[in-house]
Design a protein around this motif. Sequence first.
Motif, PDB file in Angstrom:
ATOM      1  N   TRP A   1     -19.847  41.110 -23.489  1.00  0.00           N
ATOM      2  CA  TRP A   1     -19.488  39.922 -22.724  1.00  0.00           C
ATOM      3  C   TRP A   1     -20.439  39.675 -21.563  1.00  0.00           C
ATOM      4  N   VAL A   2     -20.676  40.699 -20.735  1.00  0.00           N
ATOM      5  CA  VAL A   2     -21.428  40.493 -19.488  1.00  0.00           C
ATOM      6  C   VAL A   2     -22.928  40.321 -19.699  1.00  0.00           C
ATOM      7  N   THR A   3     -23.420  40.690 -20.881  1.00  0.00           N
ATOM      8  CA  THR A   3     -24.847  40.515 -21.163  1.00  0.00           C
ATOM      9  C   THR A   3     -25.111  39.284 -22.038  1.00  0.00           C
ATOM     10  N   HIS A   4     -24.071  38.602 -22.436  1.00  0.00           N
ATOM     11  CA  HIS A   4     -24.212  37.391 -23.251  1.00  0.00           C
ATOM     12  C   HIS A   4     -24.866  36.282 -22.408  1.00  0.00           C
TER      13      HIS A   4
ATOM     14  N   PHE B   1     -24.108  34.033 -14.897  1.00  0.00           N
ATOM     15  CA  PHE B   1     -23.690  34.097 -13.500  1.00  0.00           C
ATOM     16  C   PHE B   1     -22.940  35.392 -13.163  1.00  0.00           C
ATOM     17  N   TRP B   2     -22.667  36.222 -14.173  1.00  0.00           N
ATOM     18  CA  TRP B   2     -22.030  37.517 -13.920  1.00  0.00           C
ATOM     19  C   TRP B   2     -23.066  38.523 -13.399  1.00  0.00           C
ATOM     20  N   LEU B   3     -24.345  38.211 -13.552  1.00  0.00           N
ATOM     21  CA  LEU B   3     -25.467  38.982 -12.998  1.00  0.00           C
ATOM     22  C   LEU B   3     -25.619  40.385 -13.585  1.00  0.00           C
TER      23      LEU B   3
ATOM     24  N   ALA C   1     -25.035  51.482 -18.231  1.00  0.00           N
ATOM     25  CA  ALA C   1     -24.971  50.828 -16.914  1.00  0.00           C
ATOM     26  C   ALA C   1     -23.666  50.057 -16.751  1.00  0.00           C
ATOM     27  N   VAL C   2     -23.207  49.423 -17.817  1.00  0.00           N
ATOM     28  CA  VAL C   2     -21.933  48.691 -17.758  1.00  0.00           C
ATOM     29  C   VAL C   2     -20.786  49.679 -17.546  1.00  0.00           C
ATOM     30  N   GLU C   3     -20.776  50.763 -18.305  1.00  0.00           N
ATOM     31  CA  GLU C   3     -19.710  51.761 -18.127  1.00  0.00           C
ATOM     32  C   GLU C   3     -19.755  52.350 -16.716  1.00  0.00           C
ATOM     33  N   LYS C   4     -20.946  52.604 -16.211  1.00  0.00           N
ATOM     34  CA  LYS C   4     -21.086  53.146 -14.852  1.00  0.00           C
ATOM     35  C   LYS C   4     -20.539  52.160 -13.814  1.00  0.00           C
ATOM     36  N   GLU C   5     -20.832  50.879 -13.971  1.00  0.00           N
ATOM     37  CA  GLU C   5     -20.361  49.876 -13.021  1.00  0.00           C
ATOM     38  C   GLU C   5     -18.837  49.798 -13.018  1.00  0.00           C
ATOM     39  N   PHE C   6     -18.221  49.788 -14.200  1.00  0.00           N
ATOM     40  CA  PHE C   6     -16.761  49.695 -14.239  1.00  0.00           C
ATOM     41  C   PHE C   6     -16.091  51.016 -13.833  1.00  0.00           C
ATOM     42  N   THR C   7     -16.767  52.120 -14.009  1.00  0.00           N
ATOM     43  CA  THR C   7     -16.260  53.398 -13.492  1.00  0.00           C
ATOM     44  C   THR C   7     -16.307  53.378 -11.969  1.00  0.00           C
TER      45      THR C   7
ATOM     46  N   LEU D   1     -12.114  38.800 -18.545  1.00  0.00           N
ATOM     47  CA  LEU D   1     -12.272  39.865 -17.556  1.00  0.00           C
ATOM     48  C   LEU D   1     -11.957  39.269 -16.197  1.00  0.00           C
ATOM     49  N   ALA D   2     -11.274  40.039 -15.358  1.00  0.00           N
ATOM     50  CA  ALA D   2     -10.992  39.584 -13.997  1.00  0.00           C
ATOM     51  C   ALA D   2     -11.225  40.736 -13.039  1.00  0.00           C
TER      52      ALA D   2
END
Length: 188
Positions: A33-36, A41-43, A51-57, A79-80
């Motif tokens: 989703w976030v790399t689509h 604008f999700w940056l 990196a995505v797993e690290k950010e949400f962790t 996602l919110a």
Amino acid sequence: MSAPLFTRTDTALGEFSLRPVDPPADAELLHGWVTHPKAVFWLMQDCDLPAVEKEFTRIAADPFHDAYLGMHNGTPAFLAERYDPAHRELVGIHAARPGDVGMHFLSAPTDAPVHGFTLAVITTVMEMLFDDPATRRIVVEPDARNTAVHALNKAVGFEVQRTVSLPSKDAYLSTCTRDQFLAARGEN
């Protein structure tokens, strides 16, 4: 997976619910989703799966930031994020008041858009945030170029306060009180 923290039924589109993001279990889905391209604008366009797993962790461990996976009729669809603007995102830019809550949302990319879906998503997120009696005002800082989200924000009662410069963007700092949200929905 954890049980939903909040559920809302939209008369036209069905059930929307939110649960906390489970970084190891949800990272692959969220990465898509976030790399689509539609999530520019999700940056997070250049982030790989770790990196995505690290950010949400990181978010899961942060006492001032939460991430939620949104479901539509039982299927992951948005996602919110909720954050405390006195401690994250807008420190030194926005004079946070007691009861201010920051918010981000992202509808999952789809090749088959449903009319009114994103409005139902933002309405669900707003209702979840205002379900907490301590929440007095919701604060957002969308990219100034994101015209689609500006229209959605206006539709649920946000008022642009001013343009602010953040490290990654120029943004429209906007706020919405509970009364503004209810008025936008025709309930006040």
